[in-house]
Design a protein around this motif. Structure first.
Motif, PDB file in Angstrom:
ATOM      1  N   LEU A 374       0.849  -1.189   0.000  1.00  0.00           N
ATOM      2  CA  LEU A 374       0.000   0.000   0.000  1.00  0.00           C
ATOM      3  C   LEU A 374       0.884   1.239   0.000  1.00  0.00           C
ATOM      4  O   LEU A 374       1.813   1.357   0.805  1.00  0.00           O
ATOM      5  CB  LEU A 374      -0.898   0.018   1.246  1.00  0.00           C
ATOM      6  CG  LEU A 374      -1.651   1.325   1.523  1.00  0.00           C
ATOM      7  CD1 LEU A 374      -2.688   1.588   0.439  1.00  0.00           C
ATOM      8  CD2 LEU A 374      -2.312   1.275   2.898  1.00  0.00           C
ATOM      9  N   LYS A 375       0.619   2.156  -0.915  1.00  0.00           N
ATOM     10  CA  LYS A 375       1.330   3.434  -0.944  1.00  0.00           C
ATOM     11  C   LYS A 375       0.321   4.573  -1.074  1.00  0.00           C
ATOM     12  O   LYS A 375      -0.716   4.428  -1.734  1.00  0.00           O
ATOM     13  CB  LYS A 375       2.328   3.490  -2.108  1.00  0.00           C
ATOM     14  CG  LYS A 375       3.621   2.717  -1.846  1.00  0.00           C
ATOM     15  CD  LYS A 375       4.722   3.154  -2.791  1.00  0.00           C
ATOM     16  CE  LYS A 375       6.066   2.558  -2.379  1.00  0.00           C
ATOM     17  NZ  LYS A 375       7.180   3.068  -3.224  1.00  0.00           N
ATOM     18  N   ASN A 376       0.658   5.696  -0.435  1.00  0.00           N
ATOM     19  CA  ASN A 376      -0.177   6.886  -0.510  1.00  0.00           C
ATOM     20  C   ASN A 376       0.486   7.924  -1.398  1.00  0.00           C
ATOM     21  O   ASN A 376       1.690   8.172  -1.287  1.00  0.00           O
ATOM     22  CB  ASN A 376      -0.391   7.474   0.887  1.00  0.00           C
ATOM     23  CG  ASN A 376      -1.143   6.527   1.797  1.00  0.00           C
ATOM     24  OD1 ASN A 376      -2.011   5.788   1.345  1.00  0.00           O
ATOM     25  ND2 ASN A 376      -0.830   6.546   3.075  1.00  0.00           N
ATOM     26  N   VAL A 377      -0.290   8.517  -2.277  1.00  0.00           N
ATOM     27  CA  VAL A 377       0.213   9.554  -3.174  1.00  0.00           C
ATOM     28  C   VAL A 377      -0.521  10.853  -2.869  1.00  0.00           C
ATOM     29  O   VAL A 377      -1.746  10.935  -3.025  1.00  0.00           O
ATOM     30  CB  VAL A 377       0.002   9.187  -4.657  1.00  0.00           C
ATOM     31  CG1 VAL A 377       0.672  10.224  -5.547  1.00  0.00           C
ATOM     32  CG2 VAL A 377       0.530   7.799  -4.951  1.00  0.00           C
ATOM     33  N   ARG A 378       0.211  11.849  -2.401  1.00  0.00           N
ATOM     34  CA  ARG A 378      -0.392  13.153  -2.106  1.00  0.00           C
ATOM     35  C   ARG A 378      -0.432  13.996  -3.389  1.00  0.00           C
ATOM     36  O   ARG A 378       0.498  13.977  -4.174  1.00  0.00           O
ATOM     37  CB  ARG A 378       0.415  13.865  -1.018  1.00  0.00           C
ATOM     38  CG  ARG A 378      -0.224  15.157  -0.493  1.00  0.00           C
ATOM     39  CD  ARG A 378       0.489  15.637   0.749  1.00  0.00           C
ATOM     40  NE  ARG A 378       0.297  14.722   1.849  1.00  0.00           N
ATOM     41  CZ  ARG A 378      -0.739  14.757   2.673  1.00  0.00           C
ATOM     42  NH1 ARG A 378      -1.687  15.662   2.500  1.00  0.00           N
ATOM     43  NH2 ARG A 378      -0.836  13.885   3.656  1.00  0.00           N
ATOM     44  N   TYR A 379      -1.542  14.715  -3.564  1.00  0.00           N
ATOM     45  CA  TYR A 379      -1.663  15.549  -4.756  1.00  0.00           C
ATOM     46  C   TYR A 379      -2.131  16.955  -4.367  1.00  0.00           C
ATOM     47  O   TYR A 379      -2.737  17.156  -3.301  1.00  0.00           O
ATOM     48  CB  TYR A 379      -2.617  14.929  -5.774  1.00  0.00           C
ATOM     49  CG  TYR A 379      -4.041  14.721  -5.279  1.00  0.00           C
ATOM     50  CD1 TYR A 379      -5.035  15.662  -5.540  1.00  0.00           C
ATOM     51  CD2 TYR A 379      -4.378  13.570  -4.573  1.00  0.00           C
ATOM     52  CE1 TYR A 379      -6.329  15.467  -5.090  1.00  0.00           C
ATOM     53  CE2 TYR A 379      -5.677  13.371  -4.119  1.00  0.00           C
ATOM     54  CZ  TYR A 379      -6.651  14.321  -4.378  1.00  0.00           C
ATOM     55  OH  TYR A 379      -7.932  14.137  -3.935  1.00  0.00           O
ATOM     56  N   ALA A 380      -1.833  17.922  -5.214  1.00  0.00           N
ATOM     57  CA  ALA A 380      -2.090  19.318  -4.881  1.00  0.00           C
ATOM     58  C   ALA A 380      -3.528  19.737  -5.154  1.00  0.00           C
ATOM     59  O   ALA A 380      -4.075  20.611  -4.491  1.00  0.00           O
ATOM     60  CB  ALA A 380      -1.133  20.225  -5.647  1.00  0.00           C
ATOM     61  N   VAL A 408      -6.707  -2.174  -5.406  1.00  0.00           N
ATOM     62  CA  VAL A 408      -7.668  -1.271  -4.759  1.00  0.00           C
ATOM     63  C   VAL A 408      -7.098   0.140  -4.826  1.00  0.00           C
ATOM     64  O   VAL A 408      -6.037   0.417  -4.273  1.00  0.00           O
ATOM     65  CB  VAL A 408      -7.923  -1.662  -3.289  1.00  0.00           C
ATOM     66  CG1 VAL A 408      -8.892  -0.678  -2.642  1.00  0.00           C
ATOM     67  CG2 VAL A 408      -8.461  -3.080  -3.189  1.00  0.00           C
ATOM     68  N   ILE A 409      -7.802   1.009  -5.500  1.00  0.00           N
ATOM     69  CA  ILE A 409      -7.408   2.416  -5.607  1.00  0.00           C
ATOM     70  C   ILE A 409      -8.528   3.236  -4.992  1.00  0.00           C
ATOM     71  O   ILE A 409      -9.682   3.139  -5.427  1.00  0.00           O
ATOM     72  CB  ILE A 409      -7.218   2.866  -7.072  1.00  0.00           C
ATOM     73  CG1 ILE A 409      -6.434   1.831  -7.877  1.00  0.00           C
ATOM     74  CG2 ILE A 409      -6.578   4.246  -7.122  1.00  0.00           C
ATOM     75  CD1 ILE A 409      -4.996   1.722  -7.520  1.00  0.00           C
ATOM     76  N   GLU A 423      -2.086  -6.505  -4.421  1.00  0.00           N
ATOM     77  CA  GLU A 423      -1.615  -7.737  -3.802  1.00  0.00           C
ATOM     78  C   GLU A 423      -1.703  -8.861  -4.826  1.00  0.00           C
ATOM     79  O   GLU A 423      -2.516  -8.832  -5.743  1.00  0.00           O
ATOM     80  CB  GLU A 423      -2.413  -8.087  -2.550  1.00  0.00           C
ATOM     81  CG  GLU A 423      -3.895  -8.334  -2.783  1.00  0.00           C
ATOM     82  CD  GLU A 423      -4.644  -8.680  -1.501  1.00  0.00           C
ATOM     83  OE1 GLU A 423      -3.983  -8.825  -0.459  1.00  0.00           O
ATOM     84  OE2 GLU A 423      -5.873  -8.813  -1.547  1.00  0.00           O
ATOM     85  N   GLY A 424      -0.825  -9.830  -4.671  1.00  0.00           N
ATOM     86  CA  GLY A 424      -0.810 -10.953  -5.588  1.00  0.00           C
ATOM     87  C   GLY A 424       0.300 -11.921  -5.228  1.00  0.00           C
ATOM     88  O   GLY A 424       1.103 -11.660  -4.318  1.00  0.00           O
ATOM     89  N   ASP A 425       0.364 -13.028  -5.917  1.00  0.00           N
ATOM     90  CA  ASP A 425       1.325 -14.073  -5.584  1.00  0.00           C
ATOM     91  C   ASP A 425       2.765 -13.682  -5.928  1.00  0.00           C
ATOM     92  O   ASP A 425       3.705 -14.199  -5.323  1.00  0.00           O
ATOM     93  CB  ASP A 425       0.950 -15.373  -6.311  1.00  0.00           C
ATOM     94  CG  ASP A 425      -0.409 -15.895  -5.873  1.00  0.00           C
ATOM     95  OD1 ASP A 425      -0.649 -15.917  -4.651  1.00  0.00           O
ATOM     96  OD2 ASP A 425      -1.218 -16.252  -6.744  1.00  0.00           O
ATOM     97  N   ASP A 426       2.937 -12.788  -6.876  1.00  0.00           N
ATOM     98  CA  ASP A 426       4.268 -12.370  -7.326  1.00  0.00           C
ATOM     99  C   ASP A 426       4.590 -11.014  -6.695  1.00  0.00           C
ATOM    100  O   ASP A 426       4.074  -9.978  -7.105  1.00  0.00           O
ATOM    101  CB  ASP A 426       4.295 -12.280  -8.856  1.00  0.00           C
ATOM    102  CG  ASP A 426       5.688 -11.989  -9.405  1.00  0.00           C
ATOM    103  OD1 ASP A 426       6.498 -11.378  -8.684  1.00  0.00           O
ATOM    104  OD2 ASP A 426       5.946 -12.373 -10.561  1.00  0.00           O
ATOM    105  N   GLU A 427       5.476 -11.016  -5.700  1.00  0.00           N
ATOM    106  CA  GLU A 427       5.780  -9.782  -4.967  1.00  0.00           C
ATOM    107  C   GLU A 427       6.393  -8.718  -5.871  1.00  0.00           C
ATOM    108  O   GLU A 427       6.069  -7.530  -5.768  1.00  0.00           O
ATOM    109  CB  GLU A 427       6.719 -10.085  -3.798  1.00  0.00           C
ATOM    110  CG  GLU A 427       6.990  -8.890  -2.912  1.00  0.00           C
ATOM    111  CD  GLU A 427       7.756  -9.267  -1.658  1.00  0.00           C
ATOM    112  OE1 GLU A 427       7.989  -8.362  -0.825  1.00  0.00           O
ATOM    113  OE2 GLU A 427       8.124 -10.458  -1.501  1.00  0.00           O
ATOM    114  N   ALA A 428       7.283  -9.119  -6.756  1.00  0.00           N
ATOM    115  CA  ALA A 428       7.917  -8.169  -7.665  1.00  0.00           C
ATOM    116  C   ALA A 428       6.876  -7.525  -8.582  1.00  0.00           C
ATOM    117  O   ALA A 428       6.927  -6.316  -8.862  1.00  0.00           O
ATOM    118  CB  ALA A 428       9.000  -8.855  -8.485  1.00  0.00           C
TER     119      ALA A 428
END
Length: 445
Positions: A374-380, A408-409, A423-428
Motif C-alpha cells: 500500500l502506498k499513498n500519493v499526495r496531490y495538490a 484497490v485504488i 496484492e498478488g502471488d508475485d511480490e515483484a
C-alpha cells in the motif's frame, strides 16, 4: 448534502480548532438531544470518554448542550467505546456519546454517537443532526432543564459483560499475558477482565496523564509490547487502541497477528461449532487475499465492504453475518456487542488458545498472506483518478493481476491523498504495479 461535521466515524479533529471546539460540542449536544427527544418519557444520554486531556472540556460542553434542551446526562468517565454502546442499550438511554479520537494522539479528539439500540447512527440521523447543529435549538423551560450525574459502577458492569463472552468452563490459569492499553480508555477494565479469568497480567500503557494516549504504545505502536512479551516470556501479547475498539495481537515469539488472522481464528472456531452466521464473514477491501482463500477452503465466503468498521457493520446486518472486522484490528462480533470491541476479541483469542493447548505462534497464523503493498500519493488539487492516462494504467494493471491478485485504488476521505494497494502471488509484480500507478497519479496531479 455536503457534510461539515460528521466523517466516516463521527466527528473528529484537532481540539480547539475547526469542528472540535467546546462551542461546537455544546451545539452537537443541543442538536443531538433535540433530535432524540422523542416520546413523553424522561430522556437520557450516556456520555463516556477516553483519557485525553481535552476530554474534560468536551464532556462539560456536551453536558451543557444536552441538559439545556431537557435531556438528563449520565457520565461514566473513561471507558471503551463498546462499553458506551452497551450501557446506552442496557440503561434504556435515548442516545450514547463517546468522546474519543480512537488511535490518534492526544491533540485530536472526536465525538461518536450511538442510538438507543447501541448501534452507530444511520446516515439519516447524522444528516438530520448536521442540519440542527447549524441552527439555534429551542431551549428547555427552566423547570425542564436536564440533570447530570456520574455513575461509579460502569466499569464493573462492562467487565461483567465482556466476561460473559467466554464459556463458563474456560479459565486462563497458567497463562502469562502482556496487556497494552495505550494509556487509553481500557487502562483499568481490560487488564481486570483478563486477570479475573485467571491469567497473570503484565501491563503496559496503563498510566494515562492526558497527553500520552497512543504515544509509543497500543495497537499502532507494537515495539514495546513485543519487547515485553519476549522479555517476560509471556504466552501472548494484547494491544488495544485509545478507545479499545480494535485489537492487534503479538505471539510468544514477538510476531504480529493482525486483524485478518484474528478474524480467521474466530470464524474457524464458530464455523466448527455451527455458530457462524451468514456463511462467512465481512471484511474490507483492504483485507488480504490470503484470508479470502483460506475461508474459501473451509467453504466460507468473505464479503468485502468499504474501509471503516461502520461499513463493515452495515453489510453484516444486511447479510445476517455475526463476525466482521478490519485488518487494522476492528473486530465486530454481533453475538456479544453492537460495535467493535477489542477486549471481547482478545478474550476470544485467549479462550481459543486455552482450549487448543497450542502456542500462540501455532494457533494464530492460519494462512500465509499474499504479498500486499500500500502506498499513498499526495496531490495538490484536481481529480487525478479522472485523468485518462491514470485510468489507462489502472486498467492495464487490473488485466495483469486478473485471477492472480487484487488492486484497490481509493481517495482518502480526509486529505488530498490517493491510496494505491495491490496484492498478488508475485511480490515483484505487485511492487512494480503499485509504483507504476503511483507515478501516473503524480504526473497527473
Amino acid at each position: 448534502m455536503v457534510r461539515k461535521f460528521f466523517g466516516t466515524d463521527g466527528i473528529r479533529g484537532r481540539t480547539n480548532q475547526g469542528v472540535m471546539t467546546a462551542a461546537t460540542a455544546m451545539r452537537v449536544g443541543q442538536a443531538a438531544g433535540r433530535h432524540f427527544l422523542r416520546g413523553d418519557h424522561r430522556h437520557r444520554v450516556v456520555i463516556g470518554k477516553d483519557t485525553r486531556l481535552s476530554g474534560y472540556m468536551m464532556e462539560s460542553a456536551l453536558v451543557a448542550g444536552f441538559t439545556s434542551v431537557g435531556m438528563d446526562v449520565i457520565m461514566t468517565g473513561p471507558l471503551p467505546t463498546p462499553a458506551i454502546a452497551l450501557l446506552t442499550r442496557e440503561m434504556r438511554a435515548d442516545l450514547g456519546v463517546m468522546i474519543s479520537a480512537s488511535h490518534n494522539l492526544f491533540e485530536d479528539n472526536g465525538i461518536k454517537l450511538f442510538g438507543p439500540d447501541g448501534f452507530k447512527l444511520s446516515d439519516e440521523d447524522e444528516l438530520a443532526i448536521e442540519t440542527l447543529i447549524q441552527s439555534d435549538q429551542p431551549l428547555a423551560a427552566s423547570a425542564d432543564i436536564g440533570r447530570a450525574r456520574r455513575i461509579d459502577d460502569a466499569r464493573g458492569r462492562y467487565i461483567h459483560a465482556v466476561k460473559q463472552s467466554v464459556p463458563q468452563q474456560v479459565r486462563f490459569d497458567g497463562l502469562k499475558i502482556v496487556v497494552d492499553c495505550a494509556h487509553g480508555a481500557a487502562y483499568e477494565v481490560a487488564p481486570s477482565a483478563i486477570w479475573e479469568l485467571g491469567a497473570k497480567i503484565i501491563t503496559l500503557g496503563v498510566n494515562p496523564n492526558g497527553k500520552n494516549i497512543n504515544d509509543g504504545v497500543g495497537s499502532t505502536s507494537l515495539d514495546a509490547l513485543k519487547a515485553a512479551v519476549i522479555g517476560e516470556g509471556a504466552d501472548i501479547g494484547i494491544a488495544l487502541d485509545g478507545d479499545a475498539d480494535r485489537l492487534i495481537v503479538v505471539d510468544e515469539t514477538g510476531r504480529t497477528v493482525d486483524g485478518d488472522q484474528i478474524m480467521a481464528l474466530i470464524a474457524t472456531g464458530l464455523a466448527a461449532r455451527g455458530a457462524l452466521q451468514g456463511g462467512g464473514i465481512v471484511a474490507t477491501v483492504m483485507s488480504n487475499l490470503g484470508l479470502e482463500r483460506y475461508l474459501a477452503g473451509l467453504g466460507l465466503t468473505l464479503e468485502r465492504a468499504k474501509v471503516g468498521d461502520r461499513h463493515v457493520l452495515e453489510k453484516m446486518r444486511a447479510g445476517g453475518f455475526n463476525v466482521g472486522g478490519e485488518q487494522s484490528g476492528h473486530m465486530i462480533m454481533l453475538d456479544n456487542a453492537t460495535t467493535g470491541d477489542g477486549t471481547i476479541a482478545a478474550l476470544q483469542v485467549v479462550s481459543a488458545l486455552v482450549q487448543s493447548g497450542k502456542k500462540a505462534s501455532e494457533l494464530l497464523h492460519l494462512f500465509d498472506p499474499v504479498p500486499q503493498l500500500l502506498k499513498n500519493v499526495r496531490y495538490a488539487g484536481g481529480a487525478p483518478l479522472e485523468n485518462e492516462n491514470v485510468q489507462s494504467v489502472i486498467a492495464e494493471a487490473e488485466a495483469e493481476l486478473a485471477g492472480k491478485g487484487r488492486l484497490v485504488i481509493r481517495p482518502s476521505g480526509t486529505e488530498p491523498v490517493i491510496r494505491v494497494m495491490a496484492e498478488g502471488d508475485d511480490e515483484a509484480q505487485v511492487r512494480a504495479i503499485v509504483e507504476r500507478i503511483c507515478a501516473a497519479v503524480q504526473d497527473a496531479a
